[in-house]
Design a protein around this motif. Sequence first.
Motif, mmCIF file in Angstrom:
data_model
loop_
_atom_site.group_PDB
_atom_site.id
_atom_site.type_symbol
_atom_site.label_atom_id
_atom_site.label_comp_id
_atom_site.label_asym_id
_atom_site.label_seq_id
_atom_site.Cartn_x
_atom_site.Cartn_y
_atom_site.Cartn_z
ATOM 1 N N HIS A 284 -12.003 44.149 4.476
ATOM 2 C CA HIS A 284 -13.451 43.497 4.422
ATOM 3 C C HIS A 284 -14.475 44.388 3.804
ATOM 4 O O HIS A 284 -14.991 43.675 2.807
ATOM 5 C CB HIS A 284 -13.992 43.379 5.960
ATOM 6 C CG HIS A 284 -15.256 42.973 6.182
ATOM 7 N ND1 HIS A 284 -15.511 41.679 5.616
ATOM 8 C CD2 HIS A 284 -16.431 43.420 6.156
ATOM 9 C CE1 HIS A 284 -16.867 41.164 5.722
ATOM 10 N NE2 HIS A 284 -17.452 42.368 6.297
ATOM 11 N N LEU A 285 -14.330 45.771 3.799
ATOM 12 C CA LEU A 285 -15.281 46.211 3.109
ATOM 13 C C LEU A 285 -14.973 46.278 1.554
ATOM 14 O O LEU A 285 -15.952 46.405 0.600
ATOM 15 C CB LEU A 285 -15.156 47.983 3.562
ATOM 16 C CG LEU A 285 -15.880 48.358 4.645
ATOM 17 C CD1 LEU A 285 -15.468 49.760 5.377
ATOM 18 C CD2 LEU A 285 -17.216 48.039 4.876
ATOM 19 N N ALA A 286 -13.700 46.312 1.154
ATOM 20 C CA ALA A 286 -13.288 46.138 -0.217
ATOM 21 C C ALA A 286 -13.542 44.902 -1.014
ATOM 22 O O ALA A 286 -13.931 44.832 -1.778
ATOM 23 C CB ALA A 286 -11.983 46.651 -0.383
ATOM 24 N N ALA A 287 -13.200 43.841 -0.145
ATOM 25 C CA ALA A 287 -13.424 42.230 -0.536
ATOM 26 C C ALA A 287 -14.830 41.640 -0.459
ATOM 27 O O ALA A 287 -14.893 40.642 -1.229
ATOM 28 C CB ALA A 287 -12.153 41.348 0.068
ATOM 29 N N ASP A 288 -15.370 41.984 0.569
ATOM 30 C CA ASP A 288 -16.601 40.979 0.746
ATOM 31 C C ASP A 288 -17.630 42.036 1.374
ATOM 32 O O ASP A 288 -18.288 41.663 2.610
ATOM 33 C CB ASP A 288 -15.981 40.130 1.869
ATOM 34 C CG ASP A 288 -17.116 38.997 2.014
ATOM 35 O OD1 ASP A 288 -18.097 38.674 1.120
ATOM 36 O OD2 ASP A 288 -17.064 38.109 2.941
ATOM 37 N N ALA A 289 -18.172 42.938 0.675
ATOM 38 C CA ALA A 289 -19.109 43.940 1.148
ATOM 39 C C ALA A 289 -20.519 43.011 1.376
ATOM 40 O O ALA A 289 -21.248 43.511 2.035
ATOM 41 C CB ALA A 289 -19.193 45.023 0.095
ATOM 42 N N ARG A 290 -20.607 42.009 0.516
ATOM 43 C CA ARG A 290 -21.936 41.332 0.762
ATOM 44 C C ARG A 290 -22.031 40.767 2.114
ATOM 45 O O ARG A 290 -23.092 40.103 2.535
ATOM 46 C CB ARG A 290 -21.772 40.036 -0.357
ATOM 47 C CG ARG A 290 -22.187 40.758 -1.879
ATOM 48 C CD ARG A 290 -22.032 39.445 -2.711
ATOM 49 N NE ARG A 290 -20.776 38.861 -2.543
ATOM 50 C CZ ARG A 290 -20.351 37.658 -3.128
ATOM 51 N NH1 ARG A 290 -21.105 37.243 -4.054
ATOM 52 N NH2 ARG A 290 -19.187 37.272 -3.236
ATOM 53 N N ALA A 291 -20.928 40.169 3.068
ATOM 54 C CA ALA A 291 -21.201 39.822 4.258
ATOM 55 C C ALA A 291 -21.381 40.957 5.085
ATOM 56 O O ALA A 291 -21.336 40.740 6.647
ATOM 57 C CB ALA A 291 -19.862 39.083 4.627
ATOM 58 N N THR A 292 -21.552 42.145 4.853
ATOM 59 C CA THR A 292 -21.315 43.169 5.685
ATOM 60 C C THR A 292 -22.929 44.181 5.542
ATOM 61 O O THR A 292 -23.464 43.939 4.403
ATOM 62 C CB THR A 292 -20.502 44.381 5.253
ATOM 63 O OG1 THR A 292 -19.383 43.741 4.959
ATOM 64 C CG2 THR A 292 -20.407 45.676 6.278
ATOM 65 N N THR A 293 -23.236 44.239 6.728
ATOM 66 C CA THR A 293 -24.788 44.995 6.711
ATOM 67 C C THR A 293 -24.553 46.305 7.510
ATOM 68 O O THR A 293 -23.563 46.704 7.928
ATOM 69 C CB THR A 293 -25.598 44.053 7.667
ATOM 70 O OG1 THR A 293 -25.311 43.985 8.977
ATOM 71 C CG2 THR A 293 -25.773 42.585 6.982
ATOM 72 N N GLY A 294 -25.811 46.965 7.239
ATOM 73 C CA GLY A 294 -25.904 48.236 7.920
ATOM 74 C C GLY A 294 -25.034 49.493 7.501
ATOM 75 O O GLY A 294 -24.589 49.454 6.330
ATOM 76 N N TRP A 295 -24.772 50.506 8.345
ATOM 77 C CA TRP A 295 -23.906 51.571 7.870
ATOM 78 C C TRP A 295 -22.733 51.252 7.250
ATOM 79 O O TRP A 295 -22.167 51.979 6.241
ATOM 80 C CB TRP A 295 -23.942 52.534 8.912
ATOM 81 C CG TRP A 295 -22.851 52.037 10.045
ATOM 82 C CD1 TRP A 295 -23.322 51.402 11.212
ATOM 83 C CD2 TRP A 295 -21.503 52.347 10.214
ATOM 84 N NE1 TRP A 295 -22.301 51.198 12.154
ATOM 85 C CE2 TRP A 295 -21.183 51.726 11.348
ATOM 86 C CE3 TRP A 295 -20.765 52.925 9.296
ATOM 87 C CZ2 TRP A 295 -19.664 51.661 11.654
ATOM 88 C CZ3 TRP A 295 -19.427 53.004 9.693
ATOM 89 C CH2 TRP A 295 -19.017 52.170 11.048
ATOM 90 N N LEU A 296 -22.121 50.041 7.790
ATOM 91 C CA LEU A 296 -20.729 49.868 7.328
ATOM 92 C C LEU A 296 -20.731 49.197 5.878
ATOM 93 O O LEU A 296 -19.664 49.625 5.102
ATOM 94 C CB LEU A 296 -20.214 48.527 8.238
ATOM 95 C CG LEU A 296 -18.640 48.282 8.100
ATOM 96 C CD1 LEU A 296 -17.856 49.612 8.700
ATOM 97 C CD2 LEU A 296 -18.294 47.189 9.203
ATOM 98 N N ALA A 297 -21.743 48.511 5.725
ATOM 99 C CA ALA A 297 -22.159 48.240 4.064
ATOM 100 C C ALA A 297 -22.072 49.313 3.370
ATOM 101 O O ALA A 297 -21.747 49.381 2.048
ATOM 102 C CB ALA A 297 -23.218 47.435 3.882
ATOM 103 N N GLY A 298 -22.789 50.534 3.752
ATOM 104 C CA GLY A 298 -22.820 51.647 2.966
ATOM 105 C C GLY A 298 -21.580 52.319 2.652
ATOM 106 O O GLY A 298 -21.729 53.309 1.656
ATOM 107 N N LEU A 299 -20.379 52.277 3.487
ATOM 108 C CA LEU A 299 -19.154 52.767 3.136
ATOM 109 C C LEU A 299 -18.638 52.206 1.858
ATOM 110 O O LEU A 299 -17.890 53.022 1.259
ATOM 111 C CB LEU A 299 -18.394 52.628 4.204
ATOM 112 C CG LEU A 299 -18.742 53.274 5.737
ATOM 113 C CD1 LEU A 299 -17.408 52.942 6.622
ATOM 114 C CD2 LEU A 299 -18.901 54.834 5.506
ATOM 115 N N GLY A 300 -19.199 50.959 1.675
ATOM 116 C CA GLY A 300 -18.562 50.476 0.290
ATOM 117 C C GLY A 300 -19.513 50.752 -0.862
ATOM 118 O O GLY A 300 -19.317 50.378 -1.834
ATOM 119 N N ASP A 301 -20.625 51.589 -0.653
ATOM 120 C CA ASP A 301 -21.449 51.947 -1.914
ATOM 121 C C ASP A 301 -21.192 53.482 -2.067
ATOM 122 O O ASP A 301 -21.259 54.145 -1.405
ATOM 123 C CB ASP A 301 -22.845 51.819 -1.496
ATOM 124 C CG ASP A 301 -23.946 51.988 -2.773
ATOM 125 O OD1 ASP A 301 -24.524 51.175 -3.081
ATOM 126 O OD2 ASP A 301 -23.912 53.230 -2.749
#
Length: 301
Positions: free
Chosen positions: A181-198
Motif C-alpha cells: 500500500h505504501l509503495a502503490a497508493d501513498a495518496r490514499a494514506t495519511t499521517g505518519w504512515l504516509a511519511g514513510l513513503g516520502d
Amino acid sequence: MDPLHDVLTLLGTTGHVSASMVAGGSWAVEFEAPVGIKFNAVRRGHCWLRVDGAAEALPLAPDDCYLLTRSRSYTLFSDPEAVPAPARSIFLAAADGVARTGTGDDFAAIGGAFHFGERARPLLLDALPPVVYVPSAAAEAATLHWAIEQVDTELRQQRAAAGLVAEHLALVMLIQVLRHHLAADARATTGWLAGLGDPVVAVALREMHKRPAHKWTVAELARAASVSRSTLAARFRAVVGRAPLEYLIDWRVELAADRLRRTDDTLAAIAQQVGYGSESALSVAVKRVTGHTPRAHRHPQ
C-alpha cells in the motif's frame, strides 16, 4: 528504529487465521462487520467483494488479497443476483476447517483477522483506506503467496504449534500488505504512515523513533534528512499533517502510555525515559493526546 515496526509492536499486533472457504456455482456470503481488521486471499477462482458504504464492488482473481480496515459488513459473491447466506452459519458448519457454500469447489479463499490495542485506530487504521487491495501481480504478492501456502499447510496438517506458526505468518502477510500500500497508493494514506513513503520525511521519522527522548530540533532533523529547516518543516506538515516536533510529542506520549500499561515504573521515571522534563508535563500531554489520565493507563484490565 523503524516506525512501522515500533507502532505494530506498541499496539500488540496479533494475527489469527480462520477457516478456509470453498464455493461453487451461484453463491453469495454476507459477513458481519469484523472486530479488528480482516484479511482474505483468493486461492482459486473469481468473485466480487462488496463492502458496506463502497460505491462499487471489487473484482477478485486468483492470488489477489485484500485488507478491510474498518468495522463494516461485507459480501463475497460470484453472482450479484444470488441471495447472500450469513457467513456465521456457514462457518459454524465448517468441516475439517473448511466452510462450504454453493455447488462445487471452483472458488477457494483463506482468511484471517488482526487485532490491536486500543490506540490502533488513531495510530494506524485511520491512516489507511477502508479497503487495501493487493493484486496478484504486485511485487509483495510473492511473499504473500508463500505465506498463504505455509498457513494452508499448517492448518491442514495440524503439526505441533501449527496455530502459533500460522499467527506469525499472518503478521508477515499484514506487513507485506502495508508495504504494498505504501509503495502503490501513498495518496490514499495519511499521517505518519504516509511519511514513510516520502524520502525526506521518512528520515526524520526514523531519527525520532531511534531516539525519542533526545532534545530534537527541526534544524537537527533537517540536517539528518539533508534538506533545509524550512523544507523539512513544510514537507513534514504537508505529508504527515502536523509539525515534526508535534509528532514527536505525541509519539512520546504513546510510548509513555505503553510503559504505564506494561511496567511498574513511576510516572517520573517514565517522563525521563521518553524525554519529558517533568511528571506534570507528561500528565498533561497524556491527557491531551489519549483523552485519559496516566492512572487510567496503568495495567488496564
